[in-house]
Design an enzyme around this catalytic site. Sequence first.
Site, PDB file in Angstrom:
ATOM      1  N   THR A  15       1.156  -0.974  -0.194  1.00  0.00           N
ATOM      2  CA  THR A  15       0.074   0.387   0.376  1.00  0.00           C
ATOM      3  C   THR A  15       0.577   1.398  -0.477  1.00  0.00           C
ATOM      4  O   THR A  15       2.193   1.215   0.607  1.00  0.00           O
ATOM      5  CB  THR A  15      -0.936  -0.012   1.039  1.00  0.00           C
ATOM      6  OG1 THR A  15      -1.732   1.706   1.350  1.00  0.00           O
ATOM      7  CG2 THR A  15       0.003   0.022   2.395  1.00  0.00           C
ATOM      8  N   TRP A  37     -11.643  21.731  12.950  1.00  0.00           N
ATOM      9  CA  TRP A  37     -10.867  21.467  12.184  1.00  0.00           C
ATOM     10  C   TRP A  37     -12.159  21.280  10.682  1.00  0.00           C
ATOM     11  O   TRP A  37     -13.968  21.767  11.535  1.00  0.00           O
ATOM     12  CB  TRP A  37     -11.075  19.434  12.039  1.00  0.00           C
ATOM     13  CG  TRP A  37     -10.564  19.047  13.408  1.00  0.00           C
ATOM     14  CD1 TRP A  37     -10.486  18.121  14.756  1.00  0.00           C
ATOM     15  CD2 TRP A  37      -8.702  18.958  12.978  1.00  0.00           C
ATOM     16  NE1 TRP A  37      -9.424  18.627  15.536  1.00  0.00           N
ATOM     17  CE2 TRP A  37      -8.501  18.876  14.427  1.00  0.00           C
ATOM     18  CE3 TRP A  37      -8.056  18.720  11.958  1.00  0.00           C
ATOM     19  CZ2 TRP A  37      -6.982  18.237  14.269  1.00  0.00           C
ATOM     20  CZ3 TRP A  37      -7.164  19.182  11.647  1.00  0.00           C
ATOM     21  CH2 TRP A  37      -6.203  18.336  13.027  1.00  0.00           C
ATOM     22  N   GLU A  69      -4.695  -3.478   5.004  1.00  0.00           N
ATOM     23  CA  GLU A  69      -4.243  -3.385   5.924  1.00  0.00           C
ATOM     24  C   GLU A  69      -5.464  -4.558   6.562  1.00  0.00           C
ATOM     25  O   GLU A  69      -5.338  -5.102   7.427  1.00  0.00           O
ATOM     26  CB  GLU A  69      -3.793  -2.945   6.424  1.00  0.00           C
ATOM     27  CG  GLU A  69      -2.306  -1.517   6.737  1.00  0.00           C
ATOM     28  CD  GLU A  69      -3.080  -0.520   5.410  1.00  0.00           C
ATOM     29  OE1 GLU A  69      -3.913  -0.422   4.543  1.00  0.00           O
ATOM     30  OE2 GLU A  69      -2.226   0.493   5.658  1.00  0.00           O
ATOM     31  N   LYS A 118      -7.515  22.008   9.300  1.00  0.00           N
ATOM     32  CA  LYS A 118      -7.034  23.113  10.519  1.00  0.00           C
ATOM     33  C   LYS A 118      -6.941  24.071  10.208  1.00  0.00           C
ATOM     34  O   LYS A 118      -6.206  25.227   9.947  1.00  0.00           O
ATOM     35  CB  LYS A 118      -6.033  22.472  11.089  1.00  0.00           C
ATOM     36  CG  LYS A 118      -5.838  22.618  13.104  1.00  0.00           C
ATOM     37  CD  LYS A 118      -5.495  21.774  13.851  1.00  0.00           C
ATOM     38  CE  LYS A 118      -5.734  21.642  15.260  1.00  0.00           C
ATOM     39  NZ  LYS A 118      -5.063  21.418  16.102  1.00  0.00           N
TER      40      LYS A 118
HETATM   41  P1  AMP Z   1      -6.403   1.580   0.778  1.00  0.00           P
HETATM   42  O1  AMP Z   1      -5.278   0.696   1.576  1.00  0.00           O
HETATM   43  O2  AMP Z   1      -5.512   2.001  -0.719  1.00  0.00           O
HETATM   44  O3  AMP Z   1      -7.791   1.088  -0.172  1.00  0.00           O
HETATM   45  O4  AMP Z   1      -6.879   3.037   1.297  1.00  0.00           O
HETATM   46  C1  AMP Z   1      -6.937   2.749   2.554  1.00  0.00           C
HETATM   47  C2  AMP Z   1      -8.056   4.457   2.721  1.00  0.00           C
HETATM   48  O5  AMP Z   1      -8.899   4.633   1.679  1.00  0.00           O
HETATM   49  C3  AMP Z   1      -8.962   4.388   4.386  1.00  0.00           C
HETATM   50  O6  AMP Z   1      -7.932   4.475   5.177  1.00  0.00           O
HETATM   51  C4  AMP Z   1      -9.696   5.412   4.111  1.00  0.00           C
HETATM   52  O7  AMP Z   1      -8.725   7.018   4.122  1.00  0.00           O
HETATM   53  C5  AMP Z   1      -9.945   5.340   2.385  1.00  0.00           C
HETATM   54  N1  AMP Z   1     -11.203   4.709   2.416  1.00  0.00           N
HETATM   55  C6  AMP Z   1     -11.668   3.653   2.174  1.00  0.00           C
HETATM   56  N2  AMP Z   1     -12.233   3.238   1.467  1.00  0.00           N
HETATM   57  C7  AMP Z   1     -13.467   4.768   2.084  1.00  0.00           C
HETATM   58  C8  AMP Z   1     -14.673   5.307   2.780  1.00  0.00           C
HETATM   59  N3  AMP Z   1     -16.128   4.803   2.130  1.00  0.00           N
HETATM   60  N4  AMP Z   1     -14.917   6.226   2.169  1.00  0.00           N
HETATM   61  C9  AMP Z   1     -13.730   7.113   2.951  1.00  0.00           C
HETATM   62  N5  AMP Z   1     -12.637   6.523   3.035  1.00  0.00           N
HETATM   63  C10 AMP Z   1     -13.001   5.167   2.522  1.00  0.00           C
END
Ligand code: AMP
Length: 537
Positions: free
Chosen positions: A180, A438, A325, A433
Amino acid sequence: MMQTPLLLTQMIERAEKYFPKKEIVSRTESGIERFTYKEWGERTRRLASALNTLGVKEGDKVGTLAWNHHRHLEAYFAIPCSGAVLHTINIRLSPQHISYIINHAEDKVLLVDPDLVPLLEKIKDSIPNVEAFIVMTSGPLPETSLDCVYHYEDLLKKGDPAYSFRTDLDENAPAGMCYTSATTGNPKGVIYSHRGIVLHAMALGLADTTAVSERDVALPVVPMFHVNAWGLPFASVWFGTKQVLPGPYFTPAILASLMEEEKVTITAGVPTIWLGLLNEMEKNSYDLSSLRSVLCGGSAAPRGMIKAFEEKFGIPFMHAYGMTETSPLAVIAASKSYHDDLSSDEKLDIKAKQGILVPGLEMKIIGKDGEVAWDGKEMGELALRGPWIASEYYQDERSQDAFRDGWLYTGDVVTIDEEGYIKIVDRTKDLIKSGGEWISSVDLENALMAHEDIFEAAVVAVPHAEWQERPVACVVLKEGSEGKVTKEGIVEFLKPQFAKWWIPDDIIFMEEIPKTSVGKFLKRTLRDQVQEKTAQS
Ligand code: AMP
C-alpha cells in the site's frame, strides 16, 4: 472443537467438486473467453505444478502484474495452494516503486500480462533476483529484452492437471501480499494469511454484509492488484459464484455492456468508476436490472451519486470501508430492519455513511480525551483489530506507527452515531485545520458533488497566515456545464449547508483531478498544484 486449518485449498476444491459447471467469463486481449470451474480448476493445478517445476517452493513469493482475468484468477489459487505466496503488484505504481516492492518482497518468479512487459523491461536491471518471467497470453510471446521468459499457455500444457494442492499448510502461513502506498517513502507490504483470507471471504458471504452467494454473478471492477479485488474472487470461488472479469483497458460502456450481457448481480469498485458508469447510463440505455448491489469503497461515495443510482436507475448501492491492511472489508452501510420505515432522504443519510462494523472485528475510536461519544459529532481516529486485520507491515520499521497494543490505527478520522454508524471525516493528514478547528474536506466534497453541474470535486488545505490553513475546492464540471456555473454560484450553493468558516476560500475549475493508481483523489499532488496556482495569482 476440532482445530482444522482454514486454507485456500478448501475453497478451490469445493468449487471443483460442487460447482464444476459454473462459469468464469474473462475479457482478455483476444475477446471474451469462458471457462467452467472444472476447466479452470484443472488449469490452476497445471499452473501450480509448472511453478513447482520452475523451482518455486513453499514460502517463495510469486508476483503478478496483471489485469482482472481468468489467468490472474488461476494465479490467485495456484500460488498459495502450492504453499507459495501470491504477491499482487499494483501496475500503476511508478517504476521505482515497482522495482522496490519486487526486491523487498523477494519475488522469485513474475507472472505478467503481455502489455505490461515493457514496464518490467524498464526496471529489469534493478530486479536481478527474479528467476523467471511468465507472460500471460494465448498469443505469441512479445519481443522482449527480458531473460528467462516463459509462455503461460505452453507451461500449462506441460503442467499436471491432477496436481495435488497442499492440504498440510499452516493456516497462519502467508498466502498473499499487497503493498500500500505510504504518504512518504516506499510502499508498505501487508501479508495475508490463509486463515485471514478464508475468514474474510466468509464475512463477504454474510446476509448483512455483501451476501455473496452461488446465485450471484460477480464482476469485480476493483483491480485484482488492489487488496485482492476486495476478496471477491476468493469468496466467489468458494461459494461457486459465476465471475465476470473485465480485463484490460475497459471503459464505462464496456462495463455496462458486460453487466447487461452477463446479467451481473454484484459489482465492486471505487467512486470514480461509478461516476463514469452513471455518466454512461445517462447517455445510453442499458438493461442493468440484474444488479442487486453496487459495492463502493476506497473513498467516500458522494450522496448525490448514491441517490442517482438508487432513485434514477433503481440500482441498489452499498457503501463500504476498508483498507489494504484490513483485507479490506471492515465497515459496511447495511441498514437495520426498522430503518425500512424511514423517508428516502433519511435512508440516503444512512447509505452515505460508511456503515457499521462487520461481525468478527473489534473497533475503538480514540478522540482527544479517550474513546469518543456515540453522538455523530465527536471525532476520533478509528482503530481496528480482528482475524483479517494485518498485525504489522512486512519487514518494515514503520509498523510501530500504525500497529500499537494489538490494534491497527487506521489514520482515518471518524464520527460514530447513536446507532453505531461510522462516518469517515477525513484522513488524519487530509483534515483541514482552520483557526484551530477541524474542517472535513470529505463533507465539502460530498456537498459539491451533489451540485447538478459538478462531475468531481476535491477539497484541500492551503497554508494561511492568519488561520494556519484554509480550504480550497477543485472542481471538474460535467460535460456541457462549462460556462453555466460561476465560482460565486458554487459558493452560494454551499452557504446554506455549512458554517461560514467552512466555505472554501477559492474554487478552482480543473479539467481533471489527479488520481492515485487505484482511482482515488491524489491529495498530495493536488495540494502542490493548488499551492502553485495560489502562489502565482
Ligand atoms: P487502500 O489501502 O489503498 O485501500 O486505502 C485505504 C484508505 O482509503 C482508508 O484508510 C480510507 O482513508 C480510504 N477509504 C476506504 N474506503 C473508504 C470509504 N468508503 N470512504 C472514505 N474513505 C475510504
